[in-house]
Design a protein around this motif. Sequence first.
Motif: not given
Length: 354
Positions: A89-91, A99-101, A111-113, A121-123
Amino acid sequence: MHEQMTLPEIQRQYPSAPGYLSACTAGLPAAATVEALRSFADQWAMGALDPRRISAQVERCRALFGDLVGVAPDRVAVGSQASQFASVVATAVPDGGEVLCVAGDFASLTHPFEQLGRRGVRVRYAELDELASAIDSRTSLVAWSHVQSASGAVSDARAIGAAARAVGAITCVDLTQAVGWLPVDAGDFDITICHAYKWLSAPRGSAFMTVRAGVQERLTPLAAGWYSADDPWDSCYAGRTPLAAGAGRFDLSPAWPVIPGTVAALEIVSRIDPRLAHAHALELANAARSELGLEPGDSAIVTWPDRDGADLAAMSRAGIVASGRAGNARVAFHLWNTRDDVTRLRDALGRSAG
């Protein structure tokens, strides 16, 4: 369509394990699941292992899971781990995307993100009850567990999905702590991930991902192998490695020993009315909350603060199998549980919880 079982019929499928309140850690195997695992070992030991038969069982798993969550089989990928699917999914996250978690969500999802920093990429994290309002024009993908592992909290998936669609963000929801007790429709989301060893009571090592049509082209099958084709037996060697037309392109080569047990587990679940499972779990969970002086809730998972582990230790002494996560004591109620388990919990803790 299988004929659905009554609650007594369902409970006869599973072992008697008084005090087992840990479906959120691992489900109990039905007798048919245990027999399937033993049969595989016996066939293996006799030199009678049949990989093509296992491939047919993989397809049966795909169809059963798809039916369970309301999507067509070609929208289902079969693998072994939630984190591997999250890595795929991260791809889909563009360079410089966001990515909003959920703060405190399970690491296999988040963790993958967090490994995408080299691509800019910012989480970003938000509390579960603020997730929908935290989505904005910066958000490329929203990834969250529908039922939180540490707290048992159930998300407002409808509101989160609507907010994501408004800004064009992909939705990826982990259903591992939901499917089996909470009715869900995977078609409501772009992507779902589910490990089957908890509420579905399959052997550990069976996981599923659903991908909405039109979204799969945004994902790269990082772990593509011989099983990523529609006919894996015609795609074993370099020079002929086509990708499956549907979500099967994200399949992992199956972990052979767990597939027969997964088929058996899902066959049983297919005969259980999801509304019955939901009502039974909530009834017992809220009975436990009442006994422990906690407010009613909407989750089969019951948690309360237990930072020193005293309540967890008391439950263990009383023969209760429970768990501790993130400073909470955690119990869960599923199809094999009865009112006797609530009484056992009350006797172990009194009204001290919370």
